[in-house]
Design a protein around this motif. Structure first.
Motif, PDB file in Angstrom:
ATOM      1  N   GLU A 165     -33.293 -19.845  16.949  1.00 20.37           N
ATOM      2  CA  GLU A 165     -32.655 -20.746  15.628  1.00 20.37           C
ATOM      3  C   GLU A 165     -34.458 -21.158  14.814  1.00 20.37           C
ATOM      4  O   GLU A 165     -34.982 -21.490  15.109  1.00 20.37           O
ATOM      5  N   LYS A 175     -25.077 -24.171   8.443  1.00 17.16           N
ATOM      6  CA  LYS A 175     -24.339 -24.749   7.271  1.00 17.16           C
ATOM      7  C   LYS A 175     -23.700 -26.121   7.934  1.00 17.16           C
ATOM      8  O   LYS A 175     -22.818 -27.224   7.136  1.00 17.16           O
ATOM      9  N   HIS A 229     -16.891 -31.261   6.068  1.00 15.60           N
ATOM     10  CA  HIS A 229     -15.786 -30.283   6.788  1.00 15.60           C
ATOM     11  C   HIS A 229     -14.847 -30.874   7.155  1.00 15.60           C
ATOM     12  O   HIS A 229     -14.834 -32.140   7.809  1.00 15.60           O
ATOM     13  N   TYR A 253      -6.252 -23.874  12.683  1.00 11.86           N
ATOM     14  CA  TYR A 253      -8.180 -23.283  13.748  1.00 11.86           C
ATOM     15  C   TYR A 253      -7.798 -22.834  15.052  1.00 11.86           C
ATOM     16  O   TYR A 253      -8.152 -23.284  15.192  1.00 11.86           O
ATOM     17  N   ASP A 284     -19.659 -16.149   9.903  1.00  3.90           N
ATOM     18  CA  ASP A 284     -18.477 -16.186   9.122  1.00  3.90           C
ATOM     19  C   ASP A 284     -18.478 -15.109   8.074  1.00  3.90           C
ATOM     20  O   ASP A 284     -16.931 -14.944   7.196  1.00  3.90           O
TER      21      ASP A 284
END
Ligand code: FAD
Length: 512
Positions: free
Chosen positions: A58, A66, A83, A89, A459
Motif C-alpha cells: 500500500e 477510500k 459509509h 451486500y 471496485d
C-alpha cells in the motif's frame, strides 16, 4: 459471479501455493489477500498447503484507501467518506461473519429519510416493509409516503417500473445506455420524481446529478442495494474493518506493508510481469501479480507493452468522479435523527449526525455532522469546481446550506447566533468511484486479463455491484478466484467480452 469458488474443494487439484504481490491496501486489495490465504486451506484437511502467500503493498501509511481514517491532533477521527453498509451486500456481510466481527455493525431501520424541500427543518421517510422483496418494497415505500408525491405522480411511474419487474436484471443492464433523465422522459415519468427522489439518489449513489447518471445504477440500487436494512460501522473503518482483515491475513502467512508505493510494472519480452518496481527502488517478484488501484491510476501505470492491447485500453473509457467529505463539530446538539439523511440540497448529498448514529463518536451534548458534498465539479454535473476551492470556502458554503436544513438551530438570525461551529475537517477525493455515466458498464474489464501472471481488481472492474464497498470486496474475491483456479488447474470464468469498436481500433503504444 458471487459464487465463493475461491477455495477449491479439499483433495481436488489443490495445486501449489503461490506467492502473490497485491498493489493497494483498500477493500479490494485486502479482500483479495484474505481470499488468497483462504484458498486451498481447509480445517478438515490439514495436509493441504495453507493457502497462497499474498503480500499487500500500500502506497500510503495506512490501510483502507477510500475507507481509510486517521486522527487529528485532538484525537478525533477523520474519515475519507461517510459509509453505509447494506444488508443486501452479500460479500461484505460474509466477510464480517468470516472475520467474526458482525457485532461491529450498527443496524439502522430500513428506511430512507429525506429533508423536506418546502418545509425546512422537517423530514419525511420511505419506510420499507419487512418481508416484501425488492424492488416491490421500494415501489411500496413510495406509494405509502404521503408527503412527497401525489397519487397521480406515483401512478405515472408504473409504466417505467413494470419492465423491471417482468424482465429483471436483463432490462436493468440495458438501461446503461440512458441517463436517468433520458429514461424518465422515455417512460413519461413526472419531473417531480427527479426533483423529489432521483437527484438525492444519484448524488448518494455516484456523487453526480441524474442528467449524468446511468439509469442502470438507479435501478440496480432499487433492485439490489437498498432492498435490505442499512448499517453503519460502530466507528472508523481503519480500526474496525481493515485491522481485523490485516490480522486475519497475517495469521495465515500473508504480509501487509504500508508506505510502499508502486513505481512501475516491469514486463518480460512476452508481455508477462517480470516484477513490480517500487518507488524506493525495491524490486518485488512473485508468482502472480495483482493491482487494485483506481481506474485513473491504472491508466497512468499501464506498461508500454500493454498499451496497444484493447483489453487494457477499455480503461480509457472510465474515469473517477470527485467528491468531498466534511466533518463539522458543533458546540451543541442539533436535531436528534439517528439515521442517514438525504439532504436534498443542491450542494450536499447524504449526511449523518455521527454523535447520535455512531457508537464510537457518541456525544450527548455536542453534534458532529459528517456530510458528503456533491456534485463538486462540472464533470459530476455541478457548475462550480468545488474540489479546487479552499477548505474555508467549502465549509462556508456548507454552513449556508445547513442554515436552510436546520433553520431553528443554525444561523446568525437566531437568538444568540445559533449553534457554533467548533472545528471542521474537509477531505477531498479528486478521483473516487468511477463515473457511472451512460454506457460505461460494458468497458469495465474482467479481473482475469490477457496477461498470464497479472490479475486486475478494484471496485471499478467488472462485477454485478456498483462502484462500492461491496463491489470492491467482490472484485477482490473474484481476483483471488482467478489465481486460485489457475493454481489448481481449474477453469476460470474467462475474459469478459470486449466491445467490437475497441477491438477493431489500432492503438499507438503509450509510455506510463
Ligand atoms: P481504493 O479504496 O481506492 O483502494 C486503492 C488503494 O490503492 C488505495 O489504498 C491507494 O492508496 C492504493 N494505491 C494507489 N496507487 C498506489 C500505488 N502506486 N502503489 C501502491 N498503492 C497504491 N461505498 C459504499 O458501499 N457505501 C457508501 O456509503 C459509500 N460512501 C462513500 C463515500 C465517499 C465520500 C467515498 C469517497 C466513497 C464511498 N463509497 C461507498 C465507495 C467505497 O469507499 C469504494 O467503492 C471502495 O472503498 C473502493 O475500494 P477499492 O479497494 O476498490 O479502491
Amino acid at each position: 459471479h458471487t459464487a465463493a469458488r475461491v477455495a477449491p474443494p479439499c483433495g481436488e487439484g489443490e495445486g501449489e501455493s503461490k506467492t502473490v504481490a497485491v498493489i493497494g491496501g483498500g477493500l479490494a486489495g485486502l479482500a483479495c489477500a484474505k481470499y488468497l490465504v483462504d484458498a486451498g486451506a481447509s480445517e478438515s484437511c490439514l495436509w493441504m498447503p495453507r493457502g497462497h502467500k499474498p503480500v499487500v503493498l500500500e502506497a500510503r501509511d495506512r490501510l483502507g484507501g477510500k475507507v481509510s481514517a486517521w486522527q487529528d491532533e485532538d484525537g478525533d477521527w477523520i474519515e475519507t467518506g461517510l459509509h453505509i453498509f447494506f444488508g443486501a451486500y452479500p460479500n461484505m456481510m460474509n466477510l464480517f461473519s468470516e472475520l467474526d466481527i458482525e457485532e461491529r455493525l450498527q443496524w439502522k431501520r430500513h428506511q430512507m429519510i429525506f429533508a423536506m424541500q418546502e418545509l425546512p427543518g422537517e423530514f419525511t421517510t420511505f419506510d420499507f416493509l419487512e418481508g416484501i422483496p425488492a424492488p416491490f418494497n421500494f415501489g411500496l415505500s413510495i406509494l405509502l409516503n404521503q408527503k412527497m408525491l401525489t397519487l397521480p405522480e406515483k401512478l405515472q411511474c408504473a409504466p417505467a417500473l413494470l419492465p423491471m419487474l417482468i424482465e429483471g436484471q436483463k432490462f436493468i443492464d440495458l438501461q446503461d445506455e440512458r441517463s436517468t433523465l433520458e429514461f424518465m422522459e422515455k417512460y413519461g415519468m413526472p419531473d417531480r420524481i427527479n426533483t423529489e427522489v432521483f437527484i438525492a439518489m444519484a448524488k448518494a449513489l455516484d456523487f453526480i446529478d441524474p442528467d449524468k447518471l446511468s439509469m442502470t445504477v438507479v435501478l440496480t440500487a432499487m433492485n439490489r442495494q437498498v432492498h435490505d436494512e442499512g448499517w453503519l460501522l460502530q466507528g472508523n473503518q481503519t480500526l474496525r474493518l481493515c485491522e481485523p482483515l490485516k490480522e486475519y491475513i497475517e495469521a495465515r502467512g500473508g504480509e501487509i506493508r504500508c508506505g510502499v508505493p508502486l513505481d512501475s510494472i516491469v514486463t518480460e519480452e512476452d508481455g508477462s510481469v517480470k516484477h513490480f518496481l517500487m518507488r524506493g527502488g525495491e524490486v518485488v517478484t512473485a508468482d502472480e501479480y495483482v493491482t487494485t488501484v483506481p481506474c485513473d491510476i491504472m491508466r497512468r501505470i499501464l506498461p508500454r507493452a500493454w498499451s496497444t492491447m484493447p483489453f487494457f485500453r477499455q480503461i480509457d473509457q472510465l474515469e473517477g468522479i470527485p467528491v468531498i467529505n466534511i466533518h463539522l463539530w458543533f458546540d451543541r446538539k442539533l436535531l436528534n435523527v439517528n439515521h442517514l439523511c438525504f439532504s436534498r440540497s443542491p450542494l450536499l448529498s447524504v449526511y449523518a449526525d455521527m454523535s447520535t448514529c455512531c457508537k464510537e463518536y457518541y456525544d450527548e451534548d455536542k453534534s458532529m455532522l459528517e456530510l458528503v458534498f456533491a456534485p463538486c465539479s462540472p464533470l459530476a454535473g455541478g457548475s462550480v469546481n468545488w474540489i479546487a476551492k479552499s477548505d474555508e470556502e467549502i465549509v462556508e458554503a456548507t454552513m449556508t446550506e445547513l442554515e436552510r436544513l436546520f433553520p431553528t438551530e443554525i444561523g446568525s438570525h437566531l437568538p444568540g447566533g445559533g449553534a457554533k461551529l467548533r472545528k471542521h475537517a474537509v477531505v477531498k477525493v479528486p478521483r473516487s468511484v468511477y463515473a457511472a455515466i451512460p454506457g460505461r458498464n460494458k468497458y469495465r474489464p474482467s479481473q482475469e486479463t490477457p496477461i498470464k501472471n497479472f490479475t486486475l481488481s478494484g471496485d471499478w472492474t467488472s462485477q454485478k455491484f456498483l462502484g462500492s464497498m461491496e463491489g470492491a470486496v467482490l472484485s477482490g474475491k473474484l481476483a483471488a478466484e482467478v489465481i486460485a483456479c489457475k493454481a489448481a488447474g481449474q477453469p476460470t470464468q474467462g475474459l469478459k467480452e470486449i466491445e467490437p469498436h475497441i477491438l477493431s481500433q489500432s492503438f499507438e503504444p503509450r509510455d506510463p
